[in-house]
Design a protein around this motif. Sequence first.
Motif, PDB file in Angstrom:
ATOM      1  N   ASN A  61     -12.622  31.645  -1.725  1.00  0.00           N
ATOM      2  CA  ASN A  61     -12.384  30.642  -0.688  1.00  0.00           C
ATOM      3  C   ASN A  61     -12.481  31.295   0.686  1.00  0.00           C
ATOM      4  O   ASN A  61     -12.029  32.421   0.885  1.00  0.00           O
ATOM      5  N   THR A  62     -13.046  30.587   1.632  1.00  0.00           N
ATOM      6  CA  THR A  62     -13.308  31.155   2.957  1.00  0.00           C
ATOM      7  C   THR A  62     -12.053  31.679   3.634  1.00  0.00           C
ATOM      8  O   THR A  62     -12.092  32.719   4.301  1.00  0.00           O
ATOM      9  N   SER A 105     -17.129  38.555   6.297  1.00  0.00           N
ATOM     10  CA  SER A 105     -17.835  37.504   7.024  1.00  0.00           C
ATOM     11  C   SER A 105     -18.577  36.642   6.007  1.00  0.00           C
ATOM     12  O   SER A 105     -19.546  37.103   5.391  1.00  0.00           O
ATOM     13  N   PRO A 106     -18.130  35.396   5.805  1.00  0.00           N
ATOM     14  CA  PRO A 106     -18.792  34.558   4.797  1.00  0.00           C
ATOM     15  C   PRO A 106     -20.295  34.424   5.021  1.00  0.00           C
ATOM     16  O   PRO A 106     -21.065  34.415   4.064  1.00  0.00           O
ATOM     17  N   ILE A 134     -10.602  20.928  19.897  1.00  0.00           N
ATOM     18  CA  ILE A 134     -10.258  21.690  18.688  1.00  0.00           C
ATOM     19  C   ILE A 134     -11.492  21.896  17.815  1.00  0.00           C
ATOM     20  O   ILE A 134     -11.688  22.982  17.232  1.00  0.00           O
ATOM     21  N   GLN A 135     -12.348  20.905  17.712  1.00  0.00           N
ATOM     22  CA  GLN A 135     -13.557  21.066  16.911  1.00  0.00           C
ATOM     23  C   GLN A 135     -14.460  22.155  17.506  1.00  0.00           C
ATOM     24  O   GLN A 135     -15.053  22.939  16.776  1.00  0.00           O
ATOM     25  N   ASN A 136     -14.530  22.229  18.834  1.00  0.00           N
ATOM     26  CA  ASN A 136     -15.306  23.297  19.479  1.00  0.00           C
ATOM     27  C   ASN A 136     -14.659  24.658  19.254  1.00  0.00           C
ATOM     28  O   ASN A 136     -15.356  25.666  19.099  1.00  0.00           O
ATOM     29  N   PHE A 137     -13.325  24.694  19.219  1.00  0.00           N
ATOM     30  CA  PHE A 137     -12.620  25.945  18.913  1.00  0.00           C
ATOM     31  C   PHE A 137     -13.007  26.439  17.526  1.00  0.00           C
ATOM     32  O   PHE A 137     -13.262  27.639  17.323  1.00  0.00           O
ATOM     33  N   ILE A 138     -13.076  25.529  16.563  1.00  0.00           N
ATOM     34  CA  ILE A 138     -13.454  25.907  15.200  1.00  0.00           C
ATOM     35  C   ILE A 138     -14.877  26.473  15.180  1.00  0.00           C
ATOM     36  O   ILE A 138     -15.147  27.511  14.553  1.00  0.00           O
ATOM     37  N   ILE A 139     -15.778  25.808  15.879  1.00  0.00           N
ATOM     38  CA  ILE A 139     -17.176  26.267  15.925  1.00  0.00           C
ATOM     39  C   ILE A 139     -17.271  27.656  16.555  1.00  0.00           C
ATOM     40  O   ILE A 139     -17.918  28.566  16.030  1.00  0.00           O
ATOM     41  N   ASP A 140     -16.591  27.823  17.692  1.00  0.00           N
ATOM     42  CA  ASP A 140     -16.695  29.081  18.449  1.00  0.00           C
ATOM     43  C   ASP A 140     -15.962  30.232  17.775  1.00  0.00           C
ATOM     44  O   ASP A 140     -16.395  31.392  17.853  1.00  0.00           O
ATOM     45  N   ASN A 141     -14.850  29.923  17.108  1.00  0.00           N
ATOM     46  CA  ASN A 141     -13.987  30.977  16.593  1.00  0.00           C
ATOM     47  C   ASN A 141     -14.411  31.485  15.216  1.00  0.00           C
ATOM     48  O   ASN A 141     -14.158  32.641  14.883  1.00  0.00           O
ATOM     49  N   TYR A 142     -15.057  30.638  14.406  1.00  0.00           N
ATOM     50  CA  TYR A 142     -15.330  31.021  13.021  1.00  0.00           C
ATOM     51  C   TYR A 142     -16.817  31.178  12.715  1.00  0.00           C
ATOM     52  O   TYR A 142     -17.173  31.508  11.577  1.00  0.00           O
ATOM     53  N   ASN A 143     -17.668  30.956  13.696  1.00  0.00           N
ATOM     54  CA  ASN A 143     -19.099  31.263  13.572  1.00  0.00           C
ATOM     55  C   ASN A 143     -19.732  30.700  12.285  1.00  0.00           C
ATOM     56  O   ASN A 143     -20.489  31.386  11.605  1.00  0.00           O
ATOM     57  N   GLY A 144     -19.398  29.462  11.962  1.00  0.00           N
ATOM     58  CA  GLY A 144     -20.004  28.821  10.804  1.00  0.00           C
ATOM     59  C   GLY A 144     -19.282  29.021   9.498  1.00  0.00           C
ATOM     60  O   GLY A 144     -19.617  28.389   8.490  1.00  0.00           O
ATOM     61  N   ALA A 145     -18.294  29.913   9.471  1.00  0.00           N
ATOM     62  CA  ALA A 145     -17.526  30.122   8.241  1.00  0.00           C
ATOM     63  C   ALA A 145     -16.543  28.991   8.003  1.00  0.00           C
ATOM     64  O   ALA A 145     -16.090  28.769   6.885  1.00  0.00           O
ATOM     65  N   ASN A 161      -3.572  10.964   2.486  1.00  0.00           N
ATOM     66  CA  ASN A 161      -4.527  11.687   3.311  1.00  0.00           C
ATOM     67  C   ASN A 161      -4.579  11.007   4.674  1.00  0.00           C
ATOM     68  O   ASN A 161      -4.980   9.847   4.783  1.00  0.00           O
ATOM     69  N   LEU A 162      -4.205  11.730   5.740  1.00  0.00           N
ATOM     70  CA  LEU A 162      -4.217  11.166   7.088  1.00  0.00           C
ATOM     71  C   LEU A 162      -5.535  11.402   7.815  1.00  0.00           C
ATOM     72  O   LEU A 162      -5.779  10.785   8.854  1.00  0.00           O
ATOM     73  N   GLY A 163      -6.394  12.290   7.301  1.00  0.00           N
ATOM     74  CA  GLY A 163      -7.674  12.520   7.957  1.00  0.00           C
ATOM     75  C   GLY A 163      -8.195  13.933   7.765  1.00  0.00           C
ATOM     76  O   GLY A 163      -7.421  14.869   7.550  1.00  0.00           O
ATOM     77  N   GLY A 164      -9.507  14.081   7.847  1.00  0.00           N
ATOM     78  CA  GLY A 164     -10.154  15.368   7.655  1.00  0.00           C
ATOM     79  C   GLY A 164     -10.318  16.139   8.952  1.00  0.00           C
ATOM     80  O   GLY A 164     -10.450  15.554  10.028  1.00  0.00           O
ATOM     81  N   VAL A 165     -10.324  17.465   8.845  1.00  0.00           N
ATOM     82  CA  VAL A 165     -10.448  18.333  10.013  1.00  0.00           C
ATOM     83  C   VAL A 165     -11.655  19.270   9.879  1.00  0.00           C
ATOM     84  O   VAL A 165     -12.451  19.394  10.800  1.00  0.00           O
ATOM     85  N   HIS A 166     -11.791  19.938   8.721  1.00  0.00           N
ATOM     86  CA  HIS A 166     -12.876  20.916   8.596  1.00  0.00           C
ATOM     87  C   HIS A 166     -13.248  21.149   7.139  1.00  0.00           C
ATOM     88  O   HIS A 166     -12.562  20.699   6.233  1.00  0.00           O
ATOM     89  N   ILE A 167     -14.344  21.857   6.953  1.00  0.00           N
ATOM     90  CA  ILE A 167     -14.801  22.312   5.638  1.00  0.00           C
ATOM     91  C   ILE A 167     -14.812  23.834   5.652  1.00  0.00           C
ATOM     92  O   ILE A 167     -15.200  24.453   6.644  1.00  0.00           O
ATOM     93  N   GLU A 168     -14.383  24.441   4.551  1.00  0.00           N
ATOM     94  CA  GLU A 168     -14.484  25.886   4.375  1.00  0.00           C
ATOM     95  C   GLU A 168     -15.502  26.152   3.267  1.00  0.00           C
ATOM     96  O   GLU A 168     -15.159  26.074   2.095  1.00  0.00           O
TER      97      GLU A 168
END
Length: 271
Positions: free
Chosen positions: A199-200, A209-210, A252-263, A99-106
Amino acid sequence: MKKLLVLLSILLISLLAACGSDDHVIKIGATSTPHAEVLEKAKPILEEEGITIEIEEYSDYNLLNLDLDEGTIDANYFQHIPFFEKDINDPKKGYDLVNLGGVHIEPMGVYSKNITSVDNIPEGTEVIISRNDPDHYRILQLFEAQGLIKIADDADTAYPSQEDIVENPLNLQFLFGEVNAEFLIEAYNNEADALVAINTNYAIEAELSPLEDALFIEGEESDYVNIIVARAEDKDNEDLKKVVEVLQSEEIQNFIIDNYNGAVVPVGGNN
């Protein structure tokens, strides 16, 4: 003659530089949503660092660690930590991965065509769950958080079953492992009176929309962090470290927040 030698020298240097550039090409296996989309966003940032990523999209979870172990790809981005730990601890597979590192949770969600609220779940309702063993206990915890069941203190967290539920006032029927994860949407569409844990990434692909369509959904405190995985021999590879660094970056973390609206929820490298 001297001019010719200079030209030949320049050509040779150019060729060597071109060959050397292959060392900075990384092939990453990923499921399409959101993993491949996040990698596409990171692509131009990594190119500025001299790293080219080639994204290989998969639909079958079970091939990604196998292909990584065999060297078909250099890294993968699709799995959460419990899935990873189960796979690398399977003696039949013998994977030497890290495991090289975490990115996100679904966050996992529970959906139904005909059931419109938790308060209206009929007695004896079937709960359809994928064959993905590491998600089974996770889903039971999700139902327990809603007050729908109580899990035994000594439950088998690796391979739970209906017997690990000690309180089940609605007599919910958990169908463990009857459907591949990629067919959960089909089950949702065909089994209108059932509850389906999806799964999301598959929910998003099916334009669900989750946050709006799920009856209930996992909270942000989930331990099921999606990670970048590589072969153990590459754990100190600088290019792979840079990939993880970019994926954990504010952009990239802001992209995840903006693009997936919490999903999809970024973890900022905390795992």
